[in-house]
Write an enzyme that holds these catalytic residues in place. Structure first.
Site, PDB file in Angstrom:
ATOM      1  N   ARG A   1       0.296  -1.318  -0.042  1.00  0.00           N
ATOM      2  CA  ARG A   1      -0.125   0.023   0.254  1.00  0.00           C
ATOM      3  C   ARG A   1       1.024   1.602   0.078  1.00  0.00           C
ATOM      4  O   ARG A   1       1.164   2.309  -0.659  1.00  0.00           O
ATOM      5  CB  ARG A   1      -1.507   0.430   1.116  1.00  0.00           C
TER       6      ARG A   1
ATOM      7  N   TYR B   1     -16.639  17.747 -15.832  1.00  0.00           N
ATOM      8  CA  TYR B   1     -16.621  16.117 -15.868  1.00  0.00           C
ATOM      9  C   TYR B   1     -17.364  15.424 -14.476  1.00  0.00           C
ATOM     10  O   TYR B   1     -17.152  16.318 -13.525  1.00  0.00           O
ATOM     11  CB  TYR B   1     -15.368  15.462 -15.628  1.00  0.00           C
TER      12      TYR B   1
ATOM     13  N   ASP C   1      -8.359  18.826 -14.979  1.00  0.00           N
ATOM     14  CA  ASP C   1      -7.884  17.919 -14.752  1.00  0.00           C
ATOM     15  C   ASP C   1      -7.456  17.428 -16.494  1.00  0.00           C
ATOM     16  O   ASP C   1      -7.934  18.539 -17.511  1.00  0.00           O
ATOM     17  CB  ASP C   1      -9.295  17.286 -14.705  1.00  0.00           C
TER      18      ASP C   1
ATOM     19  N   LYS D   1      -8.563   6.913 -19.602  1.00  0.00           N
ATOM     20  CA  LYS D   1      -8.978   7.345 -20.913  1.00  0.00           C
ATOM     21  C   LYS D   1      -7.485   7.092 -21.969  1.00  0.00           C
ATOM     22  O   LYS D   1      -7.468   5.894 -21.637  1.00  0.00           O
ATOM     23  CB  LYS D   1      -9.612   8.471 -20.938  1.00  0.00           C
TER      24      LYS D   1
HETATM   25  C1  LIG Z   1     -13.189   9.776 -16.766  1.00  0.00           C
HETATM   26  C2  LIG Z   1     -13.038  11.052 -16.086  1.00  0.00           C
HETATM   27  C3  LIG Z   1     -12.794  10.730 -14.784  1.00  0.00           C
HETATM   28  C4  LIG Z   1     -12.738   9.958 -13.786  1.00  0.00           C
HETATM   29  O1  LIG Z   1     -12.369   8.880 -13.492  1.00  0.00           O
HETATM   30  P1  LIG Z   1     -12.811   7.672 -12.956  1.00  0.00           P
HETATM   31  O2  LIG Z   1     -11.619   7.195 -13.940  1.00  0.00           O
HETATM   32  O3  LIG Z   1     -13.291   6.834 -13.892  1.00  0.00           O
HETATM   33  O4  LIG Z   1     -12.509   7.703 -11.560  1.00  0.00           O
HETATM   34  C5  LIG Z   1     -12.619  12.503 -14.147  1.00  0.00           C
HETATM   35  N1  LIG Z   1     -12.301  13.041 -15.509  1.00  0.00           N
HETATM   36  C6  LIG Z   1     -12.564  13.522 -16.761  1.00  0.00           C
HETATM   37  C7  LIG Z   1     -11.966  14.437 -17.483  1.00  0.00           C
HETATM   38  C8  LIG Z   1     -13.192  12.115 -17.477  1.00  0.00           C
HETATM   39  O5  LIG Z   1     -12.846  11.709 -18.296  1.00  0.00           O
END
Ligand SMILES: *Cc1c(COP(=O)(O)O)cnc(C)c1O
Length: 387
Positions: free
Chosen positions: A57, A110, A182, A207
């Protein structure tokens, strides 16, 4: 800004993507970082740790490789990886904010990030104000003496809104707040927010970084090592870490990030050109289009415009639903950023939860995550679905 002092930091992006944090295994020479599937580590006498590892961890060599890779790619001081993008955001927020603090969030954030602030941290005394971040006056007007963080996404989902990272960092720092970006949609290949003045980058590695729709993960990358120490403490204390196999999948994805993003951007440009010429399409949303309201800023802060495209169709919601039901190469599904092309209907899928709110999206909108298949087949598929 501090960057990790490895030799690889002097090399260009595609070299760093393959080598930074990923030295051949000292014991065997394995050129790929192994999956260290272990929870604990033998100690040579009490406290005699080999390489600093005592429990997975707290630290795991596969995760370390991924974190060093990301720190190098984003030009950060350090990176920390988690079991999902939202787990990464959660740990960052708890490292920075305290009850009574105020956050500014994009009006088209998001949905999961909005939900995390409004529905989870709301109960812990954090106040959140959604603001259109492309409007700097609106951002300044929303700042209070309790504002500690501006949360930015650029491009946004699904209308690909663009915020000016350098300008926002000026506004944030004037107010004594942190700018968090982000960077999920752009990836460090197209845009490096820390070099533009942002303090922190967060990622959903699910992604483009993973890139193959086979893993869920998240990351926090910091410019300031002192903030990094707080995030590291909470990563261990809260424990929402990424596992070694998932870390390895993301590392594998990152090696091809540059070639994939080149192709995603190239294919998206071809799709946009096709959609712009289609009489069935009323509006195309893509930051690469000069008609896009954020085009100028996007052209300044991004090297290419990425693989996400949205468009509105003639005939309203029924027509939009027919289009998403009518493709075969584009797979109907949520998420984005994988090698395969995806199509979806935001009003009833990814953005169903924001219907009726300020974050509502047009009901004739279709969103594409343009993959890296042959462009000709993508255009034929869309042509068939539109007619
Ligand atoms: C998918 C996404 C998230 C969240 O991520 P997870 O891996 O699904 O928890 C945050 N910001 C954006 C822009 C996203 O497309």
């Amino acid at each position: 800004m501090d960057t990790p002092s490895t030799e690889w930091d002097k090399t260009e992006f595609n070299t760093r993507a393959i080598h930074a944090g990923q030295e051949p295994d000292p014991q065997t020479g394995a050129v790929v970082v192994p999956i260290y599937a272990t929870s604990t580590y033998k100690q040579d006498g009490v406290g005699g740790l080999r390489g600093g590892y005592e429990y997975s961890r707290t630290g795991n060599p596969t995760r370390t490789a991924l974190e060093e890779s990301l720190a190098s790619l984003e030009r950060g001081a350090a990176a920390y990886t988690f079991g999902s993008g939202l787990a990464a955001s959660d740990t960052l927020i708890r490292s920075v904010l305290r009850p009574g603090d105020h956050v500014i969030l994009p009006i088209d954030a998001y949905g999961g990030s909005y939900r995390l602030f409004a529905r989870v941290f709301g109960d812990w005394g954090i106040e959140v104000t959604p603001v259109p971040l492309s409007d700097l006056d609106a951002v300044r007007a929303a700042i209070t003496d309790r504002t500690k963080m501006i949360w930015c996404e650029t491009p946004t989902n699904p209308l690909l809104g663009i915020a000016d990272i350098a300008a926002l960092s000026g506004v944030a720092h004037e107010a004594g707040a942190l700018l968090v970006v982000d960077n999920t949609f752009a990836t460090p290949y197209l845009q490096q927010p820390l070099t533009l003045g942002a303090d922190v980058v967060v990622h959903s590695m699910t992604k483009y970084l993973g890139g193959h729709s086979d893993v869920v993960g998240g990351a926090v990358v910091v410019a300031d090592p002192t903030l990094g120490e707080k995030v590291a403490f909470n990563q261990n204390a809260i424990g929402a870490i990424i596992g070694p196999f998932d870390a390895w999948l993301v590392l594998r994805g990152i090696k091809t990030l540059g070639v994939r993003m080149d192709r995603h951007s190239e294919n998206a440009a071809a799709v946009v050109e096709f959609l712009e010429a289609s009489p069935k399409v009323t509006r195309v949303w893509y930051p690469g289009l000069p008609s896009h309201p954020g085009h100028e800023v996007a052209a300044r802060q991004m090297s290419q415009f990425g693989g996400m495209v949205s468009f509105q169709v003639e005939g309203g919601p029924e027509a939009a639903r027919r289009v998403v039901d009518g493709t075969t190469v584009f797979t109907l599904g949520e998420s984005l950023g994988g090698v395969e092309s995806l199509i979806e209907y935001p009003a009833a899928m990814t953005h169903a939860s924001v219907a009726g709110s300020a974050l509502e999206v047009p009901d004739d909108l279709v969103r594409l995550s343009v993959g890296i298949e042959s462009a000709t087949d993508l255009l034929t598929d869309l042509d068939r679905a539109l007619s």
